[in-house]
Design a protein around this motif. Sequence first.
Motif: not given
Length: 258
Positions: A79-84, A234-238
Amino acid sequence: MIELFDPTDLARAKDTGALVAGILQTLKSRSTVGTNLLDIDRWAKGMIIEAGAQSCYVDYEPPFGRGPFGHYICTSVNDAVLHGRPYDYTLADGDLLSLDLAVSQGGVVADSAISFIVGDVRSPESVALIDATERALSAGIAAAGPGAHLGDISHAIGSVLSEAGYLINTEFGGHGVGSTMHQDPHVPNKGRPGRGYKLRPGLLLALEPWIMADTAELVTDADGWTLRSATGCRTAHSEHTIAITDDGAEILTLPKQA
């Protein structure tokens, strides 16, 4: 500030991009069930230092964070998507992990992020999230080139994400890169074609579509840095760093083919 780079600078940017891509692929191969996020951070630190490069994150202290970031890579799980912010967490089978890395080498920064599933459990939701961000990133890159507008990139990215059924948060998005990690122009993941800054050769951009499965609302973790989905989904990042050239857009952070 918007920087434009000459061919000599671009050659250095390619070297930095190759370093970032190589580190991310190595970290992906090492990120297996049982791997601790702090080990990933330690491995990233070692590879950056060995290359004679500098982390863009360790001393990073923007207005939205709580003090210096203090780590070498962003590790965002589920559930974390940015700046983890890396912490004492052991990866489990089926976790969706996003790694975001920005490095400066030779005075030029490259920034890239990948999302992937750890282990063998592959939920359809996780697969769809990753696929959507990767397709949106490809669409944004295809829309970039000399004479195009930022809005063309934003529209291309947003169209893919919207058509896949995802809500789009525009608080955080792509950005210019160069001698520093975050520069103008801001590149939102949603926009109108034909609007905004006209792209010129020598411009470096980090494009980064990211999504959350069922919300566009973010919440900040107790660490003051990690951004999570407000619903726990949930999340995703590209993300890739690209250079605008006379002929189009060149991806600087593309992994080498085996």
